[in-house]
Design a protein around this motif. Structure first.
Motif, PDB file in Angstrom:
ATOM      1  N   THR A 125       0.837  -1.201   0.000  1.00  0.00           N
ATOM      2  CA  THR A 125       0.000   0.000   0.000  1.00  0.00           C
ATOM      3  C   THR A 125       0.868   1.247   0.000  1.00  0.00           C
ATOM      4  N   VAL A 126       0.435   2.222  -0.771  1.00  0.00           N
ATOM      5  CA  VAL A 126       1.083   3.524  -0.824  1.00  0.00           C
ATOM      6  C   VAL A 126       0.129   4.549  -0.224  1.00  0.00           C
ATOM      7  N   TYR A 127       0.691   5.488   0.504  1.00  0.00           N
ATOM      8  CA  TYR A 127      -0.117   6.500   1.174  1.00  0.00           C
ATOM      9  C   TYR A 127       0.248   7.895   0.687  1.00  0.00           C
ATOM     10  N   LEU A 128      -0.706   8.792   0.789  1.00  0.00           N
ATOM     11  CA  LEU A 128      -0.451  10.209   0.548  1.00  0.00           C
ATOM     12  C   LEU A 128      -1.066  10.981   1.706  1.00  0.00           C
ATOM     13  N   GLN A 129      -0.206  11.457   2.585  1.00  0.00           N
ATOM     14  CA  GLN A 129      -0.646  12.297   3.692  1.00  0.00           C
ATOM     15  C   GLN A 129      -0.700  13.733   3.213  1.00  0.00           C
ATOM     16  N   MET A 130      -1.867  14.328   3.305  1.00  0.00           N
ATOM     17  CA  MET A 130      -2.058  15.682   2.797  1.00  0.00           C
ATOM     18  C   MET A 130      -2.432  16.604   3.953  1.00  0.00           C
ATOM     19  N   ASN A 131      -1.595  17.574   4.197  1.00  0.00           N
ATOM     20  CA  ASN A 131      -1.830  18.546   5.271  1.00  0.00           C
ATOM     21  C   ASN A 131      -2.019  19.944   4.695  1.00  0.00           C
ATOM     22  N   SER A 132      -2.606  20.810   5.486  1.00  0.00           N
ATOM     23  CA  SER A 132      -2.816  22.204   5.080  1.00  0.00           C
ATOM     24  C   SER A 132      -3.482  22.284   3.714  1.00  0.00           C
ATOM     25  N   LEU A 133      -4.532  21.531   3.543  1.00  0.00           N
ATOM     26  CA  LEU A 133      -5.210  21.467   2.252  1.00  0.00           C
ATOM     27  C   LEU A 133      -5.861  22.798   1.893  1.00  0.00           C
ATOM     28  N   LYS A 134      -5.897  23.070   0.603  1.00  0.00           N
ATOM     29  CA  LYS A 134      -6.446  24.313   0.071  1.00  0.00           C
ATOM     30  C   LYS A 134      -7.669  24.000  -0.792  1.00  0.00           C
ATOM     31  N   PRO A 135      -8.612  24.914  -0.873  1.00  0.00           N
ATOM     32  CA  PRO A 135      -9.807  24.666  -1.698  1.00  0.00           C
ATOM     33  C   PRO A 135      -9.475  24.331  -3.155  1.00  0.00           C
ATOM     34  N   GLU A 136      -8.423  24.938  -3.677  1.00  0.00           N
ATOM     35  CA  GLU A 136      -8.058  24.684  -5.074  1.00  0.00           C
ATOM     36  C   GLU A 136      -7.481  23.288  -5.288  1.00  0.00           C
ATOM     37  N   GLU A 137      -7.303  22.554  -4.209  1.00  0.00           N
ATOM     38  CA  GLU A 137      -6.826  21.181  -4.333  1.00  0.00           C
ATOM     39  C   GLU A 137      -7.976  20.172  -4.382  1.00  0.00           C
ATOM     40  N   THR A 138      -9.167  20.691  -4.462  1.00  0.00           N
ATOM     41  CA  THR A 138     -10.326  19.833  -4.682  1.00  0.00           C
ATOM     42  C   THR A 138     -10.187  19.160  -6.047  1.00  0.00           C
ATOM     43  N   ALA A 139     -10.245  17.835  -6.048  1.00  0.00           N
ATOM     44  CA  ALA A 139     -10.019  17.082  -7.283  1.00  0.00           C
ATOM     45  C   ALA A 139     -10.278  15.603  -7.021  1.00  0.00           C
ATOM     46  N   VAL A 140     -10.285  14.850  -8.097  1.00  0.00           N
ATOM     47  CA  VAL A 140     -10.225  13.400  -7.975  1.00  0.00           C
ATOM     48  C   VAL A 140      -8.752  13.020  -7.967  1.00  0.00           C
ATOM     49  N   TYR A 141      -8.361  12.259  -6.973  1.00  0.00           N
ATOM     50  CA  TYR A 141      -6.975  11.839  -6.829  1.00  0.00           C
ATOM     51  C   TYR A 141      -6.834  10.396  -7.287  1.00  0.00           C
ATOM     52  N   TYR A 142      -5.842  10.175  -8.146  1.00  0.00           N
ATOM     53  CA  TYR A 142      -5.625   8.863  -8.730  1.00  0.00           C
ATOM     54  C   TYR A 142      -4.261   8.305  -8.330  1.00  0.00           C
ATOM     55  N   CYS A 143      -4.238   7.016  -8.145  1.00  0.00           N
ATOM     56  CA  CYS A 143      -2.999   6.284  -7.908  1.00  0.00           C
ATOM     57  C   CYS A 143      -2.575   5.659  -9.234  1.00  0.00           C
ATOM     58  N   ALA A 144      -1.262   5.607  -9.463  1.00  0.00           N
ATOM     59  CA  ALA A 144      -0.753   5.036 -10.701  1.00  0.00           C
ATOM     60  C   ALA A 144       0.531   4.260 -10.432  1.00  0.00           C
ATOM     61  N   ALA A 145       0.816   3.314 -11.313  1.00  0.00           N
ATOM     62  CA  ALA A 145       2.045   2.519 -11.208  1.00  0.00           C
ATOM     63  C   ALA A 145       2.707   2.432 -12.572  1.00  0.00           C
ATOM     64  N   ALA A 146       4.004   2.713 -12.588  1.00  0.00           N
ATOM     65  CA  ALA A 146       4.762   2.661 -13.838  1.00  0.00           C
ATOM     66  C   ALA A 146       6.178   2.174 -13.554  1.00  0.00           C
ATOM     67  N   SER A 147       6.877   1.841 -14.622  1.00  0.00           N
ATOM     68  CA  SER A 147       8.219   1.303 -14.432  1.00  0.00           C
ATOM     69  C   SER A 147       9.251   2.394 -14.146  1.00  0.00           C
ATOM     70  N   THR A 148       8.980   3.623 -14.550  1.00  0.00           N
ATOM     71  CA  THR A 148       9.902   4.728 -14.276  1.00  0.00           C
ATOM     72  C   THR A 148       9.119   5.984 -13.899  1.00  0.00           C
ATOM     73  N   VAL A 149       9.798   6.923 -13.289  1.00  0.00           N
ATOM     74  CA  VAL A 149       9.167   8.194 -12.919  1.00  0.00           C
ATOM     75  C   VAL A 149       8.728   8.950 -14.164  1.00  0.00           C
ATOM     76  N   THR A 150       9.558   8.916 -15.185  1.00  0.00           N
ATOM     77  CA  THR A 150       9.263   9.707 -16.387  1.00  0.00           C
ATOM     78  C   THR A 150       8.078   9.154 -17.173  1.00  0.00           C
ATOM     79  N   THR A 151       7.729   7.924 -16.949  1.00  0.00           N
ATOM     80  CA  THR A 151       6.591   7.345 -17.667  1.00  0.00           C
ATOM     81  C   THR A 151       5.334   7.271 -16.811  1.00  0.00           C
TER      82      THR A 151
END
Length: 121
Positions: free
Chosen positions: A78-104
């Protein structure tokens, strides 16, 4: 069957915190990079953070540095994303992704279904 399942989204007031989870299953991700993206209505999907499953190197968008923390639990796959000091403009759908490299990551092999984060002002 490979699955990435996000959870932890919800409604939070500005300045508040949420922790998102991404449970990975169906294959070995030890050589993968796991990332979080978000997409607000009418906007393009944007990179938020990433972590190398092996070694744990982390990467962040400038806009979230110092406020968001990505981490992983190898035992729970499992991977986590701890989000603090959230802002209204950060309202969104958040997606998890997996790839073989950062650039891809933006063209990731695997994506979750997304979890809604709503930050009220």
């Amino acid at each position: 069957q490979v699955q990435l399942e996000e959870s932890g989204g919800g409604l939070v007031q500005a300045g508040g915190s949420l922790r998102l989870s991404c449970a990975a299953s169906g294959r070995t991700f030890s050589n993968y990079v796991m990332g979080w993206f978000r997409q607000a209505p009418g906007k393009k999907r944007e990179f938020v953070a990433a972590i190398r499953w092996s070694g744990g190197s982390t990467y962040y968008a400038d806009s979230v540095k110092g406020r968001f923390t990505i981490s992983r639990d190898n035992a729970k796959n499992t991977v986590y994303l701890q989000m603090n000091s959230l802002k209204p403009e950060e309202t969104a759908v958040y997606y998890c992704a997996a790839a073989s490299t950062v650039t891809t990551l933006s063209r990731a092999d695997y994506w979750g279904q997304g979890t809604q984060v709503t930050v009220s002002s």
